[in-house]
Design a protein around this motif. Structure first.
Motif, PDB file in Angstrom:
ATOM      1  N   MET A  70      65.402  50.843  51.052  1.00 57.81           N
ATOM      2  CA  MET A  70      64.210  51.363  50.375  1.00 57.81           C
ATOM      3  C   MET A  70      63.044  51.497  51.355  1.00 57.81           C
ATOM      4  N   LEU A  71      62.911  50.539  52.264  1.00 54.58           N
ATOM      5  CA  LEU A  71      61.842  50.609  53.268  1.00 54.58           C
ATOM      6  C   LEU A  71      62.027  51.797  54.215  1.00 54.58           C
ATOM      7  N   ALA A  72      63.287  52.128  54.500  1.00 51.21           N
ATOM      8  CA  ALA A  72      63.589  53.200  55.450  1.00 51.21           C
ATOM      9  C   ALA A  72      63.629  54.584  54.801  1.00 51.21           C
ATOM     10  N   ALA A  73      63.554  54.635  53.481  1.00 55.66           N
ATOM     11  CA  ALA A  73      63.636  55.914  52.775  1.00 55.66           C
ATOM     12  C   ALA A  73      62.423  56.785  53.095  1.00 55.66           C
ATOM     13  N   PRO A  74      62.625  58.099  53.125  1.00 55.79           N
ATOM     14  CA  PRO A  74      61.492  59.003  53.355  1.00 55.79           C
ATOM     15  C   PRO A  74      60.410  58.789  52.292  1.00 55.79           C
ATOM     16  N   GLY A  75      59.178  58.725  52.731  1.00 54.42           N
ATOM     17  CA  GLY A  75      58.062  58.552  51.815  1.00 54.42           C
ATOM     18  C   GLY A  75      57.809  57.121  51.381  1.00 54.42           C
ATOM     19  N   ALA A  76      58.615  56.186  51.880  1.00 52.87           N
ATOM     20  CA  ALA A  76      58.406  54.776  51.529  1.00 52.87           C
ATOM     21  C   ALA A  76      57.142  54.299  52.229  1.00 52.87           C
ATOM     22  N   ASP A  77      56.147  54.010  51.454  1.00 57.12           N
ATOM     23  CA  ASP A  77      54.858  53.613  52.016  1.00 57.12           C
ATOM     24  C   ASP A  77      54.378  52.371  51.281  1.00 57.12           C
ATOM     25  N   TYR A  78      55.079  51.267  51.512  1.00 58.49           N
ATOM     26  CA  TYR A  78      54.750  50.018  50.827  1.00 58.49           C
ATOM     27  C   TYR A  78      53.588  49.318  51.525  1.00 58.49           C
ATOM     28  N   ASP A  79      52.804  48.624  50.729  1.00 54.31           N
ATOM     29  CA  ASP A  79      51.678  47.861  51.243  1.00 54.31           C
ATOM     30  C   ASP A  79      52.031  46.393  51.446  1.00 54.31           C
ATOM     31  N   LEU A  80      53.149  45.949  50.846  1.00 50.85           N
ATOM     32  CA  LEU A  80      53.551  44.547  50.921  1.00 50.85           C
ATOM     33  C   LEU A  80      55.034  44.428  50.622  1.00 50.85           C
ATOM     34  N   LEU A  81      55.703  43.546  51.370  1.00 48.32           N
ATOM     35  CA  LEU A  81      57.087  43.168  51.089  1.00 48.32           C
ATOM     36  C   LEU A  81      57.078  41.713  50.654  1.00 48.32           C
ATOM     37  N   LEU A  82      57.615  41.444  49.474  1.00 52.15           N
ATOM     38  CA  LEU A  82      57.723  40.099  48.923  1.00 52.15           C
ATOM     39  C   LEU A  82      59.205  39.814  48.747  1.00 52.15           C
ATOM     40  N   THR A  83      59.745  38.885  49.550  1.00 55.16           N
ATOM     41  CA  THR A  83      61.182  38.685  49.540  1.00 55.16           C
ATOM     42  C   THR A  83      61.584  37.219  49.476  1.00 55.16           C
ATOM     43  N   ASP A  84      62.645  36.973  48.731  1.00 55.00           N
ATOM     44  CA  ASP A  84      63.262  35.661  48.709  1.00 55.00           C
ATOM     45  C   ASP A  84      63.933  35.449  50.069  1.00 55.00           C
ATOM     46  N   ILE A  85      64.027  34.213  50.498  1.00 53.12           N
ATOM     47  CA  ILE A  85      64.723  33.956  51.759  1.00 53.12           C
ATOM     48  C   ILE A  85      66.223  33.940  51.536  1.00 53.12           C
ATOM     49  N   ARG A  86      66.671  33.240  50.524  1.00 58.26           N
ATOM     50  CA  ARG A  86      68.109  33.045  50.318  1.00 58.26           C
ATOM     51  C   ARG A  86      68.650  34.090  49.349  1.00 58.26           C
ATOM     52  N   MET A  87      69.390  35.065  49.918  1.00 60.98           N
ATOM     53  CA  MET A  87      70.004  36.137  49.126  1.00 60.98           C
ATOM     54  C   MET A  87      71.336  36.510  49.758  1.00 60.98           C
ATOM     55  N   PRO A  88      72.236  37.098  48.971  1.00 60.19           N
ATOM     56  CA  PRO A  88      73.494  37.586  49.553  1.00 60.19           C
ATOM     57  C   PRO A  88      73.262  38.878  50.346  1.00 60.19           C
ATOM     58  N   MET A  89      74.248  39.297  51.060  1.00 57.94           N
ATOM     59  CA  MET A  89      74.247  40.535  51.858  1.00 57.94           C
ATOM     60  C   MET A  89      73.334  40.409  53.071  1.00 57.94           C
ATOM     61  N   MET A  90      72.050  40.345  52.858  1.00 57.91           N
ATOM     62  CA  MET A  90      71.067  40.183  53.933  1.00 57.91           C
ATOM     63  C   MET A  90      69.984  39.280  53.384  1.00 57.91           C
ATOM     64  N   ALA A 147      63.047  40.386  56.920  1.00 58.16           N
ATOM     65  CA  ALA A 147      61.721  40.355  57.544  1.00 58.16           C
ATOM     66  C   ALA A 147      61.789  40.821  58.995  1.00 58.16           C
ATOM     67  N   LEU A 148      62.806  40.377  59.728  1.00 56.40           N
ATOM     68  CA  LEU A 148      62.960  40.789  61.130  1.00 56.40           C
ATOM     69  C   LEU A 148      63.210  42.291  61.237  1.00 56.40           C
ATOM     70  N   ALA A 149      64.087  42.810  60.377  1.00 60.30           N
ATOM     71  CA  ALA A 149      64.390  44.252  60.396  1.00 60.30           C
ATOM     72  C   ALA A 149      63.183  45.067  59.943  1.00 60.30           C
ATOM     73  N   ALA A 150      62.496  44.593  58.918  1.00 61.63           N
ATOM     74  CA  ALA A 150      61.322  45.320  58.408  1.00 61.63           C
ATOM     75  C   ALA A 150      60.216  45.364  59.455  1.00 61.63           C
ATOM     76  N   ALA A 151      60.048  44.268  60.195  1.00 67.27           N
ATOM     77  CA  ALA A 151      59.013  44.219  61.230  1.00 67.27           C
ATOM     78  C   ALA A 151      59.289  45.221  62.347  1.00 67.27           C
ATOM     79  N   LYS A 152      60.556  45.502  62.604  1.00 67.00           N
ATOM     80  CA  LYS A 152      60.890  46.524  63.608  1.00 67.00           C
ATOM     81  C   LYS A 152      60.558  47.916  63.093  1.00 67.00           C
TER      82      LYS A 152
END
Length: 124
Positions: A40-60, A66-71
């Motif tokens: 969703m962050l990488a999708a065209p037009g994705a212009d989020y002002d904040l990412l709020l994420t749980d630490i412990r989740m499946p898949m990623m 957070a590391l990938a989003a910061a890049k």
């Protein structure tokens, strides 16, 4: 108001967070894990002002997200959430990337305060 992306694998919590932040006038989109959120962050037009994420989740997990989003978006403020002390310790080395870690369970007022403070710092 802000456009916020939530990543959490617990549907009831995603709903609680979404509804609470929408009451404050924010636009909220939600992902069930870090991989979906990163897409969703990488999708065209994705212009989020904040990412709020749980630490412990499946898949990623939230730290990988957070590391990938910061890049992708180094200017994107990130708030982490966790109910596990060991996961909070894992986030200790990420002070340069994240604004804060919310400890679960948290109240709606705690959530609103953390989001407000983060957005206030970013816009000032």
């Amino acid at each position: 108001m802000a456009r916020i992306l939530i990543a959490d694998d617990e549907e009831p919590l995603r709903g609680f967070i979404s509804r609470g932040l929408q009451l404050d006038g924010h636009t909220v989109e939600a992902a069930c894990d870090g991989a979906e959120a990163l897409d969703m962050l990488a999708a065209p037009g994705a212009d989020y002002d904040l990412l709020l994420t749980d630490i412990r989740m499946p898949m990623m997990d939230g730290i990988e997200l957070a590391l990938a989003a910061a890049k992708e978006r180094p200017d994107l403020p990130i708030l982490l959430m966790t109910g596990y002390a060991d996961q909070r310790e894992r986030a200790r080395n990420l002070e340069a990337l994240i604004r804060d870690v919310l400890t679960k369970p948290f109240s709606l007022s705690d959530l609103r305060a953390a989001v407000h403070e983060t957005l206030l710092v970013v816009t000032s």
